[in-house]
Design a protein around this motif. Structure first.
Motif, mmCIF file in Angstrom:
data_model
loop_
_atom_site.group_PDB
_atom_site.id
_atom_site.type_symbol
_atom_site.label_atom_id
_atom_site.label_comp_id
_atom_site.label_asym_id
_atom_site.label_seq_id
_atom_site.Cartn_x
_atom_site.Cartn_y
_atom_site.Cartn_z
ATOM 1 N N ARG A 56 0.812 -1.144 0.015
ATOM 2 C CA ARG A 56 0.034 0.157 0.191
ATOM 3 C C ARG A 56 0.801 1.390 0.049
ATOM 4 O O ARG A 56 2.048 1.176 0.000
ATOM 5 N N SER A 57 0.170 2.289 -0.190
ATOM 6 C CA SER A 57 0.890 3.597 -0.316
ATOM 7 C C SER A 57 1.771 3.935 1.189
ATOM 8 O O SER A 57 1.140 3.530 2.273
ATOM 9 N N VAL A 58 2.779 4.469 0.934
ATOM 10 C CA VAL A 58 3.662 4.955 2.240
ATOM 11 C C VAL A 58 4.156 6.346 2.141
ATOM 12 O O VAL A 58 4.192 6.964 1.047
ATOM 13 N N ARG A 59 4.359 7.081 3.216
ATOM 14 C CA ARG A 59 4.761 8.511 3.166
ATOM 15 C C ARG A 59 5.764 8.447 4.343
ATOM 16 O O ARG A 59 5.430 8.044 5.375
ATOM 17 N N TYR A 60 6.831 9.116 3.952
ATOM 18 C CA TYR A 60 7.897 9.383 5.113
ATOM 19 C C TYR A 60 8.642 10.794 4.900
ATOM 20 O O TYR A 60 8.476 11.358 3.913
ATOM 21 N N ARG A 61 9.152 11.217 5.945
ATOM 22 C CA ARG A 61 9.644 12.427 6.183
ATOM 23 C C ARG A 61 11.158 12.057 5.920
ATOM 24 O O ARG A 61 11.648 11.422 6.725
ATOM 25 N N GLN A 62 11.924 12.629 4.922
ATOM 26 C CA GLN A 62 13.413 12.272 4.485
ATOM 27 C C GLN A 62 14.280 13.569 4.557
ATOM 28 O O GLN A 62 13.608 14.398 4.105
ATOM 29 N N ARG A 70 20.757 20.013 1.079
ATOM 30 C CA ARG A 70 20.203 19.042 2.129
ATOM 31 C C ARG A 70 19.290 19.578 2.676
ATOM 32 O O ARG A 70 19.276 20.603 3.339
ATOM 33 N N ARG A 71 17.946 18.931 2.596
ATOM 34 C CA ARG A 71 16.980 19.548 3.167
ATOM 35 C C ARG A 71 15.781 18.579 3.449
ATOM 36 O O ARG A 71 15.933 17.258 2.822
ATOM 37 N N GLU A 72 14.712 18.831 4.180
ATOM 38 C CA GLU A 72 13.734 17.912 4.263
ATOM 39 C C GLU A 72 12.827 17.977 3.197
ATOM 40 O O GLU A 72 12.314 18.863 2.697
ATOM 41 N N PHE A 73 12.187 16.444 3.100
ATOM 42 C CA PHE A 73 11.190 16.179 1.815
ATOM 43 C C PHE A 73 10.005 15.235 2.427
ATOM 44 O O PHE A 73 10.332 14.289 3.301
ATOM 45 N N ASP A 74 9.068 15.313 1.990
ATOM 46 C CA ASP A 74 7.716 14.617 2.180
ATOM 47 C C ASP A 74 7.905 13.534 1.289
ATOM 48 O O ASP A 74 7.569 13.962 -0.016
ATOM 49 N N SER A 94 6.444 10.781 -5.169
ATOM 50 C CA SER A 94 6.726 12.461 -5.392
ATOM 51 C C SER A 94 7.592 12.621 -4.195
ATOM 52 O O SER A 94 7.633 11.961 -2.944
ATOM 53 N N HIS A 95 8.360 13.833 -4.219
ATOM 54 C CA HIS A 95 9.198 14.400 -3.088
ATOM 55 C C HIS A 95 8.558 15.808 -3.100
ATOM 56 O O HIS A 95 8.644 16.504 -3.954
ATOM 57 N N ARG A 96 8.322 16.357 -2.017
ATOM 58 C CA ARG A 96 7.833 17.690 -1.712
ATOM 59 C C ARG A 96 8.848 18.330 -0.733
ATOM 60 O O ARG A 96 8.510 17.759 0.416
ATOM 61 N N ALA A 97 9.302 19.474 -1.050
ATOM 62 C CA ALA A 97 10.303 19.912 0.012
ATOM 63 C C ALA A 97 9.313 20.657 1.173
ATOM 64 O O ALA A 97 8.550 21.417 0.720
ATOM 65 N N GLU A 100 9.731 24.676 1.412
ATOM 66 C CA GLU A 100 8.842 25.531 0.112
ATOM 67 C C GLU A 100 7.358 25.551 0.729
ATOM 68 O O GLU A 100 6.722 26.834 0.484
ATOM 69 N N ARG A 101 6.843 24.332 1.161
ATOM 70 C CA ARG A 101 5.591 24.364 1.556
ATOM 71 C C ARG A 101 5.239 25.276 2.694
ATOM 72 O O ARG A 101 4.334 26.125 2.793
ATOM 73 N N VAL A 102 6.196 25.533 3.567
ATOM 74 C CA VAL A 102 6.363 26.380 4.891
ATOM 75 C C VAL A 102 6.415 27.778 4.438
ATOM 76 O O VAL A 102 5.595 28.759 4.828
ATOM 77 N N THR A 103 7.171 28.028 3.305
ATOM 78 C CA THR A 103 7.298 29.269 2.740
ATOM 79 C C THR A 103 5.869 29.825 2.220
ATOM 80 O O THR A 103 5.727 30.766 2.430
#
Length: 361
Positions: A56-62, A70-74, A94-97, A100-103
């Motif tokens: 099934r689908s998984v989601r991680y903070r990396q 180097r930065r955090e991605f979902d 997908s990788h979402r920074a 960027e979302r916080v900004t």
């Protein structure tokens, strides 16, 4: 991503943004470790393994080094199954920074705050326009009707002769008309904006408080630091409107006999205090601290004016001999360079001041 028979993962295609972040272009299948650092490849492969293992689908903070830093991605990975066998044959992800979302969220929040501040300023402007209109209408229309009624009462008094009972009724009506006229004159004066441009804030406040005392029979005392005239016009205007609204509340609600207006300058703030010796507010309407509530919309409007300029407003009711008193305190920051001088002598209104305002406990 394609999945090999031995469980390895290969990029089949990428969107342009991901290609730009990696600095590559996918023309054919490429293994993950060929596209990025070994550390990032291991982290992404571990996420892929988890997706295949759970089905099934998984989601991680990396934390990944994509795009040169180097930065955090979902990271989100979804399985794609064969329609006939049900076997997982591909992965889509997908990788979402996070930054960027916080900004974006921060920018959206800033825009909302600016919009709210703009609306608040517009409402304050409308309030002044409405007050000026009410003051003009009361003076030009309502007062004239009361004057006409008073003249007619004089005519009626002459017409009825010596009837004692009718005379007493007429006296009562006359007294009511006289009180209404005095109240309307006081309200029109309190509601009408004063002009700062001619005399500056200090003199304008002095003239306003004198006029207030003359129209309401309230004794007043005044102590204003001369440095207030060095404030910007916007800040001077806010201070004057706060004093006007505070005195209007004293007139409407306090049943006071004395009111004191004082404004002192410190190195960083101007501190305004308006104190009366009236009946005070009920405990549920006058709490200590910046969240004190009040009657109507006047005090919220004062609080909004000060907040626009970085200031604060506080209202307290305090026990006083023979009644309760209310004290309004406002702090307004400034960036002026002030020379320490002697405090100005306390100025009394032309009606005098023969008592002291009880300080809040």
């Amino acid at each position: 991503m394609q999945i090999s028979d031995v469980g390895q993962f290969f990029y089949e295609s990428m969107n342009p943004a991901f290609e730009r972040s990696l600095g590559i272009s996918i023309a054919s299948e490429r293994a993950i470790h060929e596209c990025m650092s070994e550390e990032d490849a291991k982290s992404i492969c571990a996420s892929c393994d988890a997706c295949v293992a759970t089905g099934r689908s998984v989601r991680y903070r990396q934390r990944l080094t994509l795009g040169g830093r180097r930065r955090e991605f979902d990271t989100t990975i979804n399985p794609v199954r064969d329609s006939q066998s049900g076997k997982i044959v591909k992965l889509v992800g997908s990788h979402r920074a996070v930054e960027e979302r916080v900004t974006v969220d921060a920018a959206d929040g800033t825009a909302k705050r600016r919009a709210a501040a703009g609306l608040e300023l517009r409402l304050l402007s409308l309030q002044e326009e409405v007050q000026q209109r009410i003051a003009s209408d009361l003076h030009d229309s309502t007062c004239q009707h009361l004057i006409a009624a008073s003249l007619n009462m004089m005519r009626l008094r002459r017409a009825i002769g010596d009837n004692d009972h009718a005379e007493r009724i007429i006296d009562d009506i006359d007294a009511s008309i006289d009180r209404a006229q005095r109240e309307i004159r006081a309200f029109t004066y309190l509601l009408h904006p004063q002009n700062l441009l001619t005399d500056g804030l200090k003199i304008t406040i002095e003239q306003f408080v004198d006029g207030f005392s003359a129209r309401t029979s309230l004794k007043s005392s005044l102590q204003i630091a001369p440095e207030v005239d060095r404030l910007s016009y916007e800040r001077q205007r806010a201070v004057l409107r706060v004093i006007q609204e505070a005195l209007a509340n004293v007139f409407r609600h306090a049943q006071a006999t004395h009111v004191k207006v004082a404004m002192e300058a410190t190195d960083t703030h101007f501190k305004l205090r308006v104190a009366d010796n009236g009946r005070g507010m009920p405990t549920h309407q006058a709490r200590s601290g910046p969240k004190a509530v009040s009657f109507g919309v006047g005090i919220p409007a004062m609080r909004a004016r000060l907040r626009q300029l970085g200031g604060t407003l506080e209202i307290r009711s305090s026990s006083a001999k023979g009644g309760r008193g209310t004290t309004l305190r406002a702090d307004l920051p400034h960036c002026l360079s002030l020379k320490r001088t002697r405090q100005p002598a306390q100025r009394q209104s032309h009606l005098g001041y023969d008592g002291s305002i009880v300080e809040p406990h």
